[in-house]
Scaffold this motif. Structure first.
Motif, PDB file in Angstrom:
ATOM      1  N   ILE A 217       0.846  -1.186   0.000  1.00  0.00           N
ATOM      2  CA  ILE A 217       0.000   0.000   0.000  1.00  0.00           C
ATOM      3  C   ILE A 217       0.887   1.245   0.000  1.00  0.00           C
ATOM      4  CG2 ILE A 217      -1.721   1.313   1.300  1.00  0.00           C
ATOM      5  CD1 ILE A 217      -2.744  -1.356   2.403  1.00  0.00           C
ATOM      6  N   ILE A 218       0.661   2.135  -0.952  1.00  0.00           N
ATOM      7  CA  ILE A 218       1.438   3.365  -1.019  1.00  0.00           C
ATOM      8  C   ILE A 218       0.503   4.553  -1.076  1.00  0.00           C
ATOM      9  CG2 ILE A 218       3.496   2.366  -2.083  1.00  0.00           C
ATOM     10  CD1 ILE A 218       2.485   3.225  -4.788  1.00  0.00           C
ATOM     11  N   THR A 219       0.932   5.650  -0.494  1.00  0.00           N
ATOM     12  CA  THR A 219       0.103   6.857  -0.429  1.00  0.00           C
ATOM     13  C   THR A 219       0.178   7.622  -1.743  1.00  0.00           C
ATOM     14  OG1 THR A 219       1.900   8.237   0.401  1.00  0.00           O
ATOM     15  CG2 THR A 219       0.607   7.008   2.032  1.00  0.00           C
ATOM     16  N   SER A 220      -0.734   8.575  -1.899  1.00  0.00           N
ATOM     17  CA  SER A 220      -0.713   9.432  -3.086  1.00  0.00           C
ATOM     18  C   SER A 220       0.604  10.202  -3.166  1.00  0.00           C
ATOM     19  CB  SER A 220      -1.889  10.411  -3.043  1.00  0.00           C
ATOM     20  OG  SER A 220      -3.117   9.715  -3.072  1.00  0.00           O
ATOM     21  N   LYS A 221       1.113  10.633  -2.013  1.00  0.00           N
ATOM     22  CA  LYS A 221       2.382  11.356  -1.971  1.00  0.00           C
ATOM     23  C   LYS A 221       3.520  10.475  -2.472  1.00  0.00           C
ATOM     24  CE  LYS A 221       5.377  13.913   1.249  1.00  0.00           C
ATOM     25  NZ  LYS A 221       6.569  13.023   1.220  1.00  0.00           N
ATOM     26  N   GLU A 222       3.513   9.199  -2.050  1.00  0.00           N
ATOM     27  CA  GLU A 222       4.570   8.280  -2.480  1.00  0.00           C
ATOM     28  C   GLU A 222       4.473   7.993  -3.975  1.00  0.00           C
ATOM     29  OE1 GLU A 222       5.480   5.522   1.432  1.00  0.00           O
ATOM     30  OE2 GLU A 222       3.560   5.276   0.399  1.00  0.00           O
ATOM     31  N   LYS A 223       3.253   7.883  -4.477  1.00  0.00           N
ATOM     32  CA  LYS A 223       3.076   7.673  -5.922  1.00  0.00           C
ATOM     33  C   LYS A 223       3.668   8.831  -6.705  1.00  0.00           C
ATOM     34  CE  LYS A 223      -1.283   5.094  -5.585  1.00  0.00           C
ATOM     35  NZ  LYS A 223      -2.734   5.167  -5.861  1.00  0.00           N
ATOM     36  N   LEU A 224       3.372  10.042  -6.264  1.00  0.00           N
ATOM     37  CA  LEU A 224       3.901  11.227  -6.941  1.00  0.00           C
ATOM     38  C   LEU A 224       5.424  11.243  -6.883  1.00  0.00           C
ATOM     39  CD1 LEU A 224       3.545  13.895  -8.400  1.00  0.00           C
ATOM     40  CD2 LEU A 224       3.226  15.013  -6.175  1.00  0.00           C
ATOM     41  N   GLU A 225       5.983  10.912  -5.741  1.00  0.00           N
ATOM     42  CA  GLU A 225       7.439  10.887  -5.589  1.00  0.00           C
ATOM     43  C   GLU A 225       8.067   9.843  -6.515  1.00  0.00           C
ATOM     44  OE1 GLU A 225       8.016  10.195  -1.459  1.00  0.00           O
ATOM     45  OE2 GLU A 225       7.724  12.308  -0.877  1.00  0.00           O
ATOM     46  N   MET A 226       7.408   8.697  -6.658  1.00  0.00           N
ATOM     47  CA  MET A 226       7.912   7.641  -7.540  1.00  0.00           C
ATOM     48  C   MET A 226       7.972   8.115  -8.987  1.00  0.00           C
ATOM     49  SD  MET A 226       5.927   4.312  -5.964  1.00  0.00           S
ATOM     50  CE  MET A 226       6.470   3.173  -7.228  1.00  0.00           C
ATOM     51  N   ILE A 227       6.881   8.713  -9.456  1.00  0.00           N
ATOM     52  CA  ILE A 227       6.836   9.148 -10.857  1.00  0.00           C
ATOM     53  C   ILE A 227       7.729  10.368 -11.070  1.00  0.00           C
ATOM     54  CG2 ILE A 227       5.329   9.758 -12.780  1.00  0.00           C
ATOM     55  CD1 ILE A 227       4.943   6.922 -11.575  1.00  0.00           C
ATOM     56  N   GLN A 228       7.824  11.235 -10.079  1.00  0.00           N
ATOM     57  CA  GLN A 228       8.743  12.367 -10.177  1.00  0.00           C
ATOM     58  C   GLN A 228      10.189  11.890 -10.286  1.00  0.00           C
ATOM     59  OE1 GLN A 228       7.565  14.611  -6.682  1.00  0.00           O
ATOM     60  NE2 GLN A 228       6.631  16.221  -7.944  1.00  0.00           N
ATOM     61  N   SER A 229      10.530  10.862  -9.522  1.00  0.00           N
ATOM     62  CA  SER A 229      11.895  10.329  -9.598  1.00  0.00           C
ATOM     63  C   SER A 229      12.150   9.709 -10.970  1.00  0.00           C
ATOM     64  CB  SER A 229      12.135   9.295  -8.496  1.00  0.00           C
ATOM     65  OG  SER A 229      11.348   8.131  -8.702  1.00  0.00           O
ATOM     66  N   ALA A 230      11.132   9.033 -11.516  1.00  0.00           N
ATOM     67  CA  ALA A 230      11.272   8.453 -12.852  1.00  0.00           C
ATOM     68  C   ALA A 230      11.495   9.547 -13.889  1.00  0.00           C
ATOM     69  CB  ALA A 230      10.034   7.640 -13.210  1.00  0.00           C
ATOM     70  N   ARG A 231      10.878  10.700 -13.673  1.00  0.00           N
ATOM     71  CA  ARG A 231      11.052  11.843 -14.578  1.00  0.00           C
ATOM     72  C   ARG A 231      12.502  12.306 -14.597  1.00  0.00           C
ATOM     73  NH1 ARG A 231      10.037  14.060 -18.950  1.00  0.00           N
ATOM     74  NH2 ARG A 231       9.404  16.225 -19.088  1.00  0.00           N
ATOM     75  N   GLN A 232      13.209  12.096 -13.493  1.00  0.00           N
ATOM     76  CA  GLN A 232      14.599  12.525 -13.389  1.00  0.00           C
ATOM     77  C   GLN A 232      15.569  11.557 -14.061  1.00  0.00           C
ATOM     78  OE1 GLN A 232      15.277  15.605 -12.149  1.00  0.00           O
ATOM     79  NE2 GLN A 232      13.031  15.679 -12.051  1.00  0.00           N
ATOM     80  N   PHE A 233      15.246  10.258 -14.039  1.00  0.00           N
ATOM     81  CA  PHE A 233      16.221   9.299 -14.573  1.00  0.00           C
ATOM     82  C   PHE A 233      15.815   8.647 -15.895  1.00  0.00           C
ATOM     83  CE2 PHE A 233      13.877   6.590 -11.372  1.00  0.00           C
ATOM     84  CZ  PHE A 233      13.369   5.623 -12.237  1.00  0.00           C
TER      85      PHE A 233
END
Length: 312
Positions: free
Chosen positions: A254-270
């Motif tokens: 289970i992941i929060t909306s904040k964690e989802k955003l952080e995951m996709i934001q990190s993907a945007r960086q790499f």
């Protein structure tokens, strides 16, 4: 003259949208037909939906003209056979009956300038009846590589099926040459195995220490070599051309909306391109992270469905 290829497709109605997204990724367009004409050459074994490919040598309005062309071929050094290729587009009004198919195979085979071997030929030539007439060419049958990957030593209840995973890899990486790919939520390695079997340069990563040994074991079980590391995708420092992210969703992930955003934001960086597989709506999160959804589909299995989102 531009080389032409014809691909024969077969898939369940639940796979329609996923198959068509794969078509668009591999060929630039989709079709409701069971055959796809293209000038792009793809290994038919890459797709779980492609049954065979015919490399077109001749296309003629009549079978008589096609046979004349066959007679004029250069001497074929390898043993060969001729096979009439059935496909789903042959409607009742355009259907070629069994006896006629065998007759055409014999007549064309007798006019081939080479040794015919009906049991173990080195080359198979295919004949197709299409709307435009008759087609003759090299027949390359697909090998269902993904099927053998269904039985592996380590499994995970919510993992993608090997069939869906293979299609997702094709959607993410239609042209793998020179590309570096990452699966930063690799789980037990289903996507990794399909990618490695296509000789794609991919690394796996997961923050769950319990699944890493299973992923490594599954990759090694099939004789593939690939890097699988323990780590949070939010800490990835290397750059990649493509990321394939199967979003965690079971009760243990289970992941929060904040964690989802952080995951996709990190993907945007790499990574400059991301293919996301999700059971929950992700549009707002993806857009907030700075990606644009350029194509999408729903992959269904019975009442269960996932979205596949292609993001740049």
């Amino acid at each position: 003259m531009t080389k032409k290829y014809i691909y024969m497709y077969s898939y369940h109605e639940d796979e329609d949208f996923l198959c068509k997204l794969e078509m668009r990724s591999l060929f630039g367009f989709d079709t409701s037909s069971s055959i796809l004409h293209s000038t792009i050459k793809r290994d038919p074994s890459r797709s779980p939906f492609i049954k065979a490919r015919v490399d077109v040598l001749f296309q003629e309005a009549s079978i008589e003209q096609l046979i004349k062309n066959v007679k004029e071929l250069n001497t074929i050094e390898q043993t060969c056979k001729v096979m009439f290729v059935q496909h789903g587009d042959q409607k009742k009004t355009n259907k070629v009956e069994f006896q006629q198919r065998r007759s055409i195979e014999r007549e064309v085979g007798l006019n081939l300038p080479g040794e015919v071997d009906l049991v173990n030929p080195e080359i198979i030539f295919g004949i197709l009846k299409v709307d435009e007439g008759w087609v003759f060419g090299d027949y390359i049958k697909s090998k269902a590589v993904w099927l053998k990957h269904q039985v592996k030593p380590h499994n995970y209840s919510t993992a993608l099926s090997t069939r869906v995973a293979r299609a997702v890899v094709n959607i993410a990486v239609p042209d793998p040459n020179g590309l570096k790919v990452i699966d930063p939520c690799c789980g037990i390695g289903t996507v990794l195995i399909e990618a490695l079997s296509m000789e794609i340069d991919i690394v796996g990563r997961d923050l769950n220490p319990l699944v890493i040994p299973g992923a490594r074991g599954n990759v090694a079980y099939f004789g593939y070599t690939g890097e699988v590391v323990l780590g949070d995708m939010r800490n990835v420092t290397n750059n990649y051309d493509v990321a394939i992210i199967d979003m965690p969703y079971n009760l243990c992930s289970i992941i929060t909306s904040k964690e989802k955003l952080e995951m996709i934001q990190s993907a945007r960086q790499f990574s400059r391109k991301v293919v996301i597989v999700t059971v929950e709506p992700m549009d707002l999160v993806i857009e907030a992270a700075g990606f644009e959804i350029v194509d999408r589909c729903v992959a269904r299995k019975g009442t269960f469905s996932r979205e596949v989102l292609v993001c740049h």
